[in-house]
Motif scaffolding. Structure first.
Motif, PDB file in Angstrom:
ATOM      1  N   ASN A  32       0.752  -1.376   0.107  1.00 23.69           N
ATOM      2  CA  ASN A  32       0.100   0.267  -0.073  1.00 23.69           C
ATOM      3  C   ASN A  32       0.886   1.258   0.210  1.00 23.69           C
ATOM      4  N   LYS A  33       2.071   1.210  -0.081  1.00 25.90           N
ATOM      5  CA  LYS A  33       3.031   2.305   0.196  1.00 25.90           C
ATOM      6  C   LYS A  33       3.943   2.584  -0.961  1.00 25.90           C
ATOM      7  N   ALA A  34       4.091   1.341  -1.694  1.00 24.28           N
ATOM      8  CA  ALA A  34       5.060   1.207  -2.852  1.00 24.28           C
ATOM      9  C   ALA A  34       4.467   0.371  -4.004  1.00 24.28           C
ATOM     10  N   GLU A  35       4.602   0.923  -5.219  1.00 23.11           N
ATOM     11  CA  GLU A  35       4.142   0.229  -6.575  1.00 23.11           C
ATOM     12  C   GLU A  35       5.434  -0.242  -7.086  1.00 23.11           C
ATOM     13  N   VAL A  36       6.059  -1.476  -7.167  1.00 23.20           N
ATOM     14  CA  VAL A  36       7.092  -1.991  -7.467  1.00 23.20           C
ATOM     15  C   VAL A  36       7.009  -2.739  -8.912  1.00 23.20           C
ATOM     16  N   THR A  37       7.520  -2.394  -9.727  1.00 15.27           N
ATOM     17  CA  THR A  37       7.595  -3.137 -11.139  1.00 15.27           C
ATOM     18  C   THR A  37       9.048  -3.625 -11.333  1.00 15.27           C
ATOM     19  N   ILE A  38       9.095  -4.951 -11.801  1.00 17.20           N
ATOM     20  CA  ILE A  38      10.523  -5.490 -12.192  1.00 17.20           C
ATOM     21  C   ILE A  38      10.778  -5.718 -13.548  1.00 17.20           C
ATOM     22  N   TYR A  39      11.222  -4.928 -14.500  1.00 17.46           N
ATOM     23  CA  TYR A  39      11.576  -5.084 -15.721  1.00 17.46           C
ATOM     24  C   TYR A  39      12.849  -5.900 -16.336  1.00 17.46           C
ATOM     25  N   GLU A  40      12.559  -6.858 -16.948  1.00 18.91           N
ATOM     26  CA  GLU A  40      13.542  -8.032 -17.023  1.00 18.91           C
ATOM     27  C   GLU A  40      13.672  -8.355 -18.499  1.00 18.91           C
ATOM     28  N   ARG A  41      14.979  -8.564 -19.100  1.00 17.92           N
ATOM     29  CA  ARG A  41      15.253  -8.495 -20.444  1.00 17.92           C
ATOM     30  C   ARG A  41      14.961  -9.944 -21.041  1.00 17.92           C
ATOM     31  N   SER A  42      14.953 -11.224 -20.261  1.00 20.21           N
ATOM     32  CA  SER A  42      14.645 -12.366 -20.436  1.00 20.21           C
ATOM     33  C   SER A  42      13.145 -12.544 -20.385  1.00 20.21           C
ATOM     34  N   ASN A  43      12.731 -13.935 -20.676  1.00 16.39           N
ATOM     35  CA  ASN A  43      11.418 -14.452 -20.355  1.00 16.39           C
ATOM     36  C   ASN A  43      11.127 -15.079 -19.279  1.00 16.39           C
ATOM     37  N   GLU A  44      12.046 -15.010 -18.406  1.00 14.83           N
ATOM     38  CA  GLU A  44      11.858 -15.498 -16.861  1.00 14.83           C
ATOM     39  C   GLU A  44      12.803 -14.947 -15.884  1.00 14.83           C
TER      40      GLU A  44
END
Length: 484
Positions: A32-44
């Motif tokens: 509820n305090k952070a919106e975290v997104t992980i961007y990854e070059r591969s497919n897993e």
């Protein structure tokens, strides 16, 4: 009063650094305090452990020290766990913390620009499959790309003319049957020395290894944990933490030998002699000159030998230290005039660290409008603050930044991700739009860091080049001068 909005955090990299950072942010700020997104070059997810598919791929830090201190695992099968077990451990963490929907796969970082007016990063990504670019806006940008993210393949003349198969060790071709093949392994770093003893007994295989420089190779005595030990680790209070602390202490004690004082020098001499004696006893006499170093121990990374030196005694395994001069259509040619015809060339030649392994910096623009890479070049190489912050780029953190690696990867990863999460939580609690290290503090810290590095064997003039250093200036950019 309107509720405070969530901090938008963009993590670049879905390997163990990115996973660990997402976990720490979840613990520190919740959903509820952070919106975290992980961007990854591969497919897993998985990073280097996803990609390390060579035979014998395993940790070279004891697994109970390599894992997160907050996520101990009593069920590891052996002291030096293999690749599949390590990858499974990190994927379980992803599942436990429900991070799967936080990932955006098959996208690569292009660049970012800090906007002082909106106090945000505008980050550009490229979709790997289509080449299409898109932008996202984030309050915080975190580089979690790891130190080992860009393989190095030497620019040897004729490389494209080779008619056989070739690949980098970190991009191992698992579809190829190695039986009956003649294979060139170029390099004697961690991957090169792991793979040879694990393929040397294949039917009909012949291996020739090309080495550029000597090194210290400690014995890697692996052992499996018994069912009783695992039960103790699981059910006896503090047993696993005490065991981990013992490993931690042994590692930190060894780091003392990096110093230049009397005690440190004597300790380094003792440790060095023990390693050299082991090497001489284990490998053929004819390779002593090529493999036994004359530089002080620890100024380059010490590798662990899990059977490689002994495998050099096999009739189907040979080694040469003569430099490769060119690649021919059928193999490799060396400076001594010899031609080696092979079916496969494996480039076990490591990774580029000084440019990409200490944090995103190309096309990263800060509050002064200058690219971070340019700022680093002006100072003869990468620099930052406490291994996590870069100069003049607000709200930008690096999990393994310049001079971050203290003692070992696992400890540094756990420490730095918690440090970053606490800083971001502090921003939220104090309703801060941005934070950045003051120039005077940055300069003072790096002066102190440089003085400490100068008092270690890392700065030895005998050391030559290594991935610890900027290849152009020789500045030490990867390790810290201290232990944990």
């Amino acid at each position: 009063m309107a509720p405070q909005r969530r901090i938008r955090v963009a993590i670049v990299g879905g390997g163990i650094s990115g996973i660990a950072q997402a976990v720490r942010l979840q613990e520190a700020l919740g959903d509820n305090k952070a919106e975290v997104t992980i961007y990854e070059r591969s497919n897993e997810a998985g990073g280097v452990w996803r990609d390390s598919r060579w035979a014998g791929a395993a940790v070279d830090v004891p697994i109970h020290l390599y894992c997160l201190y907050s996520h101990l695992n009593p069920d590891f099968s052996s002291h030096w766990a293999g690749r599949d077990e390590v990858l499974a451990y990190w994927k379980r963490i992803v599942a436990k913390h429900r991070l799967g929907d936080r990932f955006i796969f098959k996208v690569e970082f292009v660049g970012s620009r800090w906007d002082s007016l909106s106090q945000t990063h505008t980050i550009t990504f490229r979709r790997v499959e289509s080449g299409e670019t898109f932008e996202v806006e984030a309050d915080v940008l975190i580089s979690a790309t790891g130190a080992l993210n860009r393989p190095i393949t030497p620019k040897v003349p004729g490389r494209d003319d080779f008619r056989g198969l070739q690949w980098h060790s970190s991009r191992w071709n698992t579809d190829v049957d190695l039986k009956g093949k003649k294979i060139a392994i170029v390099g004697n770093g961690s991957s090169g020395i792991q793979v040879i003893p694990n393929i040397a007994d294949l039917e009909g295989i012949e291996i020739v290894q090309f080495v550029r420089s000597p090194g210290y190779f400690r014995p890697k005595h692996n052992f499996e944990y018994s069912r009783f030990q695992k039960l103790v680790f699981r059910y006896v209070p503090f047993a696993l933490r005490l065991y981990r602390w013992k490993i931690y202490y042994d590692y930190d004690y060894t780091i003392l030998s990096r110093g230049t004082g009397t005690f440190a020098s004597d300790l380094r001499e003792k440790l060095s002699q023990g390693v050299v004696d082991y090497m001489k006893k284990t490998m053929p006499d004819e390779y002593h000159e090529a493999l036994i170093p004359k530089y002080p121990m620890h100024c380059k990374r010490v590798a662990y030998d899990g059977g490689w030196l002994a495998s050099l005694n096999k009739p189907n395994v040979s080694l040469t230290a003569s430099p490769i001069t060119r690649v021919t259509p059928t193999g490799l040619e060396t400076a001594d005039g010899k031609q080696y015809d092979v079916d496969i060339i494996v480039w076990a030649t490591g990774f580029e660290v000084s440019e990409t392994g200490v944090g995103l910096n190309h096309n990263v623009f800060g509050e002064d409008g200058k690219e971070l890479r340019a700022t680093w070049k002006e100072r003869q190489g990468a620099f930052g603050y406490r291994g996590i912050a870069a100069p003049n780029v607000p709200n930008y953190f690096i999990v393994l930044g310049p001079n971050a690696i203290a003692q070992n990867w696992g400890w540094t990863l756990g420490h730095n991700t918690e440090y970053i999460a606490r800083l971001i939580r502090g921003m939220y609690d104090r309703k801060l739009c941005s934070i950045v290290v003051k120039a005077s503090i940055m300069d003072s810290y790096n002066e102190f860091l440089g003085n400490r590095l100068a008092q270690t064997s890392l700065s030895s003039a005998e050391c030559g080049t290594s991935w610890y250093k900027d290849p152009i200036t020789g500045k030490i950019v990867a390790p810290a001068p201290w232990g944990a």
